[in-house]
Design a protein around this motif. Sequence first.
Motif, PDB file in Angstrom:
ATOM      1  N   GLY A 102      49.269  52.741  36.810  1.00  0.00           N
ATOM      2  CA  GLY A 102      49.859  51.773  35.908  1.00  0.00           C
ATOM      3  C   GLY A 102      49.766  50.333  36.355  1.00  0.00           C
ATOM      4  O   GLY A 102      50.568  49.486  35.935  1.00  0.00           O
ATOM      5  N   MET A 103      48.757  50.001  37.159  1.00  0.00           N
ATOM      6  CA  MET A 103      48.654  48.660  37.726  1.00  0.00           C
ATOM      7  C   MET A 103      47.950  47.643  36.825  1.00  0.00           C
ATOM      8  O   MET A 103      47.796  46.480  37.214  1.00  0.00           O
ATOM      9  CB  MET A 103      47.895  48.738  39.068  1.00  0.00           C
ATOM     10  N   ILE A 163      45.540  42.371  35.459  1.00  0.00           N
ATOM     11  CA  ILE A 163      45.244  41.409  34.394  1.00  0.00           C
ATOM     12  C   ILE A 163      45.852  40.048  34.716  1.00  0.00           C
ATOM     13  O   ILE A 163      45.220  39.000  34.500  1.00  0.00           O
ATOM     14  CB  ILE A 163      45.747  41.948  33.040  1.00  0.00           C
ATOM     15  N   ASP A 164      47.067  40.044  35.252  1.00  0.00           N
ATOM     16  CA  ASP A 164      47.700  38.774  35.599  1.00  0.00           C
ATOM     17  C   ASP A 164      46.948  38.067  36.726  1.00  0.00           C
ATOM     18  O   ASP A 164      46.801  36.835  36.705  1.00  0.00           O
ATOM     19  CB  ASP A 164      49.160  39.001  36.007  1.00  0.00           C
ATOM     20  N   LEU A 165      46.445  38.820  37.691  1.00  0.00           N
ATOM     21  CA  LEU A 165      45.640  38.209  38.760  1.00  0.00           C
ATOM     22  C   LEU A 165      44.347  37.630  38.199  1.00  0.00           C
ATOM     23  O   LEU A 165      43.889  36.571  38.654  1.00  0.00           O
ATOM     24  CB  LEU A 165      45.346  39.241  39.853  1.00  0.00           C
ATOM     25  N   MET A 166      43.761  38.302  37.214  1.00  0.00           N
ATOM     26  CA  MET A 166      42.572  37.753  36.567  1.00  0.00           C
ATOM     27  C   MET A 166      42.905  36.449  35.840  1.00  0.00           C
ATOM     28  O   MET A 166      42.161  35.469  35.925  1.00  0.00           O
ATOM     29  CB  MET A 166      41.973  38.768  35.589  1.00  0.00           C
ATOM     30  N   LYS A 167      44.029  36.435  35.150  1.00  0.00           N
ATOM     31  CA  LYS A 167      44.426  35.234  34.410  1.00  0.00           C
ATOM     32  C   LYS A 167      44.629  34.044  35.342  1.00  0.00           C
ATOM     33  O   LYS A 167      44.357  32.895  34.971  1.00  0.00           O
ATOM     34  CB  LYS A 167      45.714  35.511  33.629  1.00  0.00           C
ATOM     35  N   HIS A 168      45.128  34.298  36.543  1.00  0.00           N
ATOM     36  CA  HIS A 168      45.377  33.227  37.511  1.00  0.00           C
ATOM     37  C   HIS A 168      44.148  32.914  38.374  1.00  0.00           C
ATOM     38  O   HIS A 168      44.233  32.060  39.265  1.00  0.00           O
ATOM     39  CB  HIS A 168      46.558  33.597  38.412  1.00  0.00           C
ATOM     40  N   GLY A 169      43.045  33.590  38.145  1.00  0.00           N
ATOM     41  CA  GLY A 169      41.822  33.293  38.877  1.00  0.00           C
ATOM     42  C   GLY A 169      41.728  33.906  40.250  1.00  0.00           C
ATOM     43  O   GLY A 169      40.898  33.495  41.067  1.00  0.00           O
ATOM     44  N   PHE A 170      42.568  34.922  40.530  1.00  0.00           N
ATOM     45  CA  PHE A 170      42.544  35.549  41.856  1.00  0.00           C
ATOM     46  C   PHE A 170      41.688  36.809  41.904  1.00  0.00           C
ATOM     47  O   PHE A 170      41.465  37.371  42.972  1.00  0.00           O
ATOM     48  CB  PHE A 170      43.975  35.867  42.310  1.00  0.00           C
ATOM     49  N   ILE A 171      41.232  37.283  40.775  1.00  0.00           N
ATOM     50  CA  ILE A 171      40.233  38.354  40.704  1.00  0.00           C
ATOM     51  C   ILE A 171      39.207  37.908  39.676  1.00  0.00           C
ATOM     52  O   ILE A 171      39.565  37.582  38.545  1.00  0.00           O
ATOM     53  CB  ILE A 171      40.840  39.703  40.293  1.00  0.00           C
ATOM     54  N   HIS A 219      48.866  53.574  46.583  1.00  0.00           N
ATOM     55  CA  HIS A 219      48.464  52.447  45.743  1.00  0.00           C
ATOM     56  C   HIS A 219      49.621  51.919  44.891  1.00  0.00           C
ATOM     57  O   HIS A 219      49.682  50.719  44.595  1.00  0.00           O
ATOM     58  CB  HIS A 219      47.326  52.857  44.801  1.00  0.00           C
ATOM     59  N   ALA A 220      50.514  52.812  44.494  1.00  0.00           N
ATOM     60  CA  ALA A 220      51.654  52.398  43.673  1.00  0.00           C
ATOM     61  C   ALA A 220      52.579  51.462  44.431  1.00  0.00           C
ATOM     62  O   ALA A 220      53.383  50.753  43.815  1.00  0.00           O
ATOM     63  CB  ALA A 220      52.437  53.629  43.201  1.00  0.00           C
ATOM     64  N   VAL A 221      52.445  51.437  45.743  1.00  0.00           N
ATOM     65  CA  VAL A 221      53.253  50.552  46.588  1.00  0.00           C
ATOM     66  C   VAL A 221      52.436  49.363  47.075  1.00  0.00           C
ATOM     67  O   VAL A 221      52.854  48.207  46.950  1.00  0.00           O
ATOM     68  CB  VAL A 221      53.821  51.328  47.797  1.00  0.00           C
ATOM     69  N   THR A 222      51.247  49.636  47.610  1.00  0.00           N
ATOM     70  CA  THR A 222      50.485  48.555  48.259  1.00  0.00           C
ATOM     71  C   THR A 222      49.967  47.519  47.273  1.00  0.00           C
ATOM     72  O   THR A 222      49.911  46.334  47.610  1.00  0.00           O
ATOM     73  CB  THR A 222      49.306  49.125  49.070  1.00  0.00           C
ATOM     74  N   PHE A 223      49.598  47.930  46.058  1.00  0.00           N
ATOM     75  CA  PHE A 223      49.060  46.917  45.141  1.00  0.00           C
ATOM     76  C   PHE A 223      50.137  45.958  44.637  1.00  0.00           C
ATOM     77  O   PHE A 223      49.907  44.744  44.609  1.00  0.00           O
ATOM     78  CB  PHE A 223      48.313  47.548  43.969  1.00  0.00           C
ATOM     79  N   PRO A 224      51.313  46.436  44.219  1.00  0.00           N
ATOM     80  CA  PRO A 224      52.362  45.473  43.857  1.00  0.00           C
ATOM     81  C   PRO A 224      52.737  44.544  45.009  1.00  0.00           C
ATOM     82  O   PRO A 224      52.987  43.351  44.792  1.00  0.00           O
ATOM     83  CB  PRO A 224      53.544  46.365  43.464  1.00  0.00           C
ATOM     84  N   VAL A 225      52.762  45.068  46.224  1.00  0.00           N
ATOM     85  CA  VAL A 225      53.070  44.222  47.383  1.00  0.00           C
ATOM     86  C   VAL A 225      51.998  43.153  47.559  1.00  0.00           C
ATOM     87  O   VAL A 225      52.296  41.979  47.796  1.00  0.00           O
ATOM     88  CB  VAL A 225      53.216  45.085  48.661  1.00  0.00           C
ATOM     89  N   LEU A 226      50.736  43.537  47.421  1.00  0.00           N
ATOM     90  CA  LEU A 226      49.646  42.569  47.519  1.00  0.00           C
ATOM     91  C   LEU A 226      49.745  41.543  46.388  1.00  0.00           C
ATOM     92  O   LEU A 226      49.573  40.335  46.627  1.00  0.00           O
ATOM     93  CB  LEU A 226      48.298  43.276  47.461  1.00  0.00           C
ATOM     94  N   TYR A 227      50.003  42.013  45.178  1.00  0.00           N
ATOM     95  CA  TYR A 227      50.126  41.102  44.036  1.00  0.00           C
ATOM     96  C   TYR A 227      51.172  40.020  44.303  1.00  0.00           C
ATOM     97  O   TYR A 227      50.905  38.818  44.136  1.00  0.00           O
ATOM     98  CB  TYR A 227      50.492  41.889  42.775  1.00  0.00           C
TER      99      TYR A 227
END
Length: 324
Positions: A73-74, A79-87, A306-314
Amino acid sequence: MPYKTFDRSRLMIKPISERIHDLHLPQMLVSIDDPVPDFSDPSIAKISAAIVEAKKKKAPVILMMGAHLLRKGMNPLIIDLMKHGFINHIGLNGAGCIHDYELARIGATTESVARYIHEGQFGLWKESGELNDLINEGADQGLGLGEAVGKAIIEREYPFRSTSLLAQAYEMQIPVTVHVSIGSDIIHEHPNCDPQKLGKASYQDFLVFTNTIDHLENGVYLSYGTAIMGPEVYLKALAMARNAAFQEGREIRHFTTAVFDLQDLGEDWHQEIPKNQAAYYFRPYKTILVRTVADGGVSYYVRGDHAVTFPVLYHAIMETSGES
């Protein structure tokens, strides 16, 4: 002599409304406003700093991922990282593309292998197979697989397109490349799967991906849960890009790689280990963490769900950048 092949006209294709789905929107989606999971790894701060620096230098940040990030569910965070230019580039396997398409179209995805393999119904659903038609149409237009599907999701106004990686990236003109292995995805079972067009579309994506790798100097390559497709595609693309760069007097050496997975790689993942140890055959280890950064790059390994590490990275990226 020619070998006999399976006659796909013998297959029974059922409507997807008869399928029991294991994942549904919106219950599966995380939110940017959800609490930050309790997880600590010193590499996270260094990776997020490298991503913010890459954006400043206008270098690419590539997210190469298996389907699990999507199934966790990430999508809203990505998408938000893409909008901010980080991906600014996403690489997917075929399963990731299928899940994203199904979620965009019907708001549900994932079937139980154990439930459906007994009668051979696994993967043989009409609406899932129609993804082949979108790929075929895109290939005829010279589009890569990811672009073709993202374009179709938008143009057909699928109801859940706002949370589709393929659709949102298409609208932002950010490449999502899909790197397939023929025979590994459910849509390859269907009679309308055209291997020539499938291969053409995915190879177009490989060349798009290689073009991004060609600009990886000062950039970041993130590998999330892709143990074979990701490192192998990355390795070949980097070889091609460095070959051209060498002839042009350029370097592609100073960049950051980060692998996120569950394998226990011990305390030091910066040196190759002997072939008699099982971890040697974990491709992200030797390819992404060691060999391709041996002459100027920096690598990190983060072990966790991944359900933990990706939100933390975000949240670390947004906090580091001051955009949270």
